[in-house]
Design a protein around this motif. Structure first.
Motif, PDB file in Angstrom:
ATOM      1  N   SER A  23       0.813  -1.222   0.000  1.00  0.00           N
ATOM      2  CA  SER A  23       0.000   0.000   0.000  1.00  0.00           C
ATOM      3  C   SER A  23       0.843   1.268   0.000  1.00  0.00           C
ATOM      4  CB  SER A  23      -0.917   0.012   1.234  1.00  0.00           C
ATOM      5  OG  SER A  23      -0.150  -0.061   2.426  1.00  0.00           O
ATOM      6  N   ASN A  77      -6.991  11.910  -3.065  1.00  0.00           N
ATOM      7  CA  ASN A  77      -7.086  10.604  -2.424  1.00  0.00           C
ATOM      8  C   ASN A  77      -5.881  10.376  -1.507  1.00  0.00           C
ATOM      9  OD1 ASN A  77      -7.521   7.954  -1.677  1.00  0.00           O
ATOM     10  ND2 ASN A  77      -8.030   7.258  -3.742  1.00  0.00           N
ATOM     11  N   ASP A  80      -5.669   8.751   1.193  1.00  0.00           N
ATOM     12  CA  ASP A  80      -5.595   7.392   1.732  1.00  0.00           C
ATOM     13  C   ASP A  80      -4.749   6.493   0.832  1.00  0.00           C
ATOM     14  OD1 ASP A  80      -7.194   7.972   3.912  1.00  0.00           O
ATOM     15  OD2 ASP A  80      -9.048   7.502   2.844  1.00  0.00           O
ATOM     16  N   LEU A  81      -4.821   6.732  -0.463  1.00  0.00           N
ATOM     17  CA  LEU A  81      -4.078   5.915  -1.426  1.00  0.00           C
ATOM     18  C   LEU A  81      -2.707   6.506  -1.736  1.00  0.00           C
ATOM     19  CD1 LEU A  81      -4.161   3.441  -3.285  1.00  0.00           C
ATOM     20  CD2 LEU A  81      -5.253   4.883  -5.024  1.00  0.00           C
ATOM     21  N   GLN A  91       0.007   8.826  -0.246  1.00  0.00           N
ATOM     22  CA  GLN A  91       0.473   9.518   0.959  1.00  0.00           C
ATOM     23  C   GLN A  91       1.846  10.149   0.795  1.00  0.00           C
ATOM     24  OE1 GLN A  91       0.159   6.719   4.208  1.00  0.00           O
ATOM     25  NE2 GLN A  91      -1.989   6.277   3.759  1.00  0.00           N
ATOM     26  N   TYR A 139      -8.357  18.142   6.496  1.00  0.00           N
ATOM     27  CA  TYR A 139      -7.712  16.841   6.687  1.00  0.00           C
ATOM     28  C   TYR A 139      -7.617  16.498   8.172  1.00  0.00           C
ATOM     29  CZ  TYR A 139      -4.437  12.978   6.146  1.00  0.00           C
ATOM     30  OH  TYR A 139      -3.841  11.738   6.168  1.00  0.00           O
ATOM     31  N   GLU A 141      -7.301  13.012   9.223  1.00  0.00           N
ATOM     32  CA  GLU A 141      -6.850  11.630   9.364  1.00  0.00           C
ATOM     33  C   GLU A 141      -5.582  11.546  10.213  1.00  0.00           C
ATOM     34  OE1 GLU A 141      -8.717   9.189   8.212  1.00  0.00           O
ATOM     35  OE2 GLU A 141     -10.114  10.697   7.443  1.00  0.00           O
ATOM     36  N   ASN A 181      -3.040   9.495   9.451  1.00  0.00           N
ATOM     37  CA  ASN A 181      -1.890   9.237   8.577  1.00  0.00           C
ATOM     38  C   ASN A 181      -1.112  10.511   8.274  1.00  0.00           C
ATOM     39  OD1 ASN A 181      -2.428   6.482   8.332  1.00  0.00           O
ATOM     40  ND2 ASN A 181      -3.784   6.812   6.579  1.00  0.00           N
TER      41      ASN A 181
END
Length: 275
Positions: A149, A170, A172-173, A175, A202, A204, A206
């Protein structure tokens, strides 16, 4: 006689120099070549896949994957592959070259101001490339090479604009991006507006990793610089983004790609080494 000899040598030199330049651009790209039919472009598309430090029998679901845009220019794709191997000889990686034959169209985000993009050839089709990447290219690479990933997107100039757009679209995909001499002036600096909105929204956990670079003095580089500086201020204020930035001592837009790739890979070492 001396004058004739000088003229002859001049002609030979320019003939050789022209041939060398032609040979340079006719170099074959490294790795395997694939042609796929893209639903999102309604056309056949080309990929180059280079395995750096990956044995043919290696089965792993954690392989780092790097997607390099503008791979229709084999020398720059080969340069990136060689640079990665030089810096990270011990890290297995799949490097995917994505050709962008209509780069002014497919590397540019949907514009917000039609008047400002009149000089572009059918601009604003980046969503088609993004969908092709998400739905066609990445699944194919995962199924064939057992990649994980961790994805890095790499682009220069309009390619740098696109990889930034992809991360914002995106996260999440995507980074991690390496963006050299991006054109954030496009469509009256719409990318700056998108960056500002993204930073506010944002939430998240991550972390995102970004490398940005630009050159100097060159007309194109100087025209891009104000928006790049705005982007750096915005990104530096976000604790969720690990930003590395370089002002390259290079005075030609087309040449920033060379040192930018090298310094960018060094600047992203925390993500490259991440497991």
């Amino acid at each position: 006689m001396k004058k004739v000899l000088l003229i002859l040598l001049f002609c030979i030199f320019h003939s050789w120099n022209g041939k060398a330049q032609a040979d340079f651009y006719s170099l074959q790209p490294l790795g395997d070549r694939y042609i796929y039919d893209s639903e999102y472009f309604d056309d056949s598309r080309e990929l180059q896949v280079y395995r750096s430090g990956v044995d043919a029998t290696l089965k792993s679901d954690s392989l780092l994957t790097i997607y390099v845009f503008d791979a229709q220019y084999p020398p720059t794709f080969n340069l990136f592959c060689s640079t990665f191997e030089l810096i990270y000889p011990g890290i297995p990686c799949i490097i995917v070259g994505i050709s962008n034959p209509n780069r002014q169209s497919e590397l540019t985000p949907p514009y917000t101001d039609a008047e400002s993009v009149k000089g572009y050839d059918d601009p604003g089709k980046a969503d088609s490339l993004l969908l092709s990447l998400e739905k066609e290219i990445i699944p194919f690479i995962k199924s064939r090479y057992n990649t994980g990933s961790r994805n890095i997107l790499v682009g220069h100039s309009l390619g740098g604009t696109f990889v930034t757009y992809a991360l914002l679209s995106n996260p999440d995909l995507f980074q991690c991006i390496l963006s050299v001499s991006p054109n954030y002036m496009y469509s009256r600096k719409m990318m700056i507006d998108k960056l500002s909105e993204f930073i506010k929204e944002y939430k998240e956990d991550n972390q995102l990793y970004m490398y940005l670079a630009n050159g100097k003095k060159d007309k194109i580089e100087e025209s891009f610089k104000p928006a790049t500086e705005e982007a750096i201020k915005i990104l530096s204020a976000c604790p969720k983004i690990v930003l590395n930035y370089d002002s390259l001592n290079i005075e030609k837009h087309s040449h920033t790609i060379f040192e930018g790739y090298y310094r960018g890979l060094l600047g992203l070492k925390n993500y490259v080494n991440k497991e």
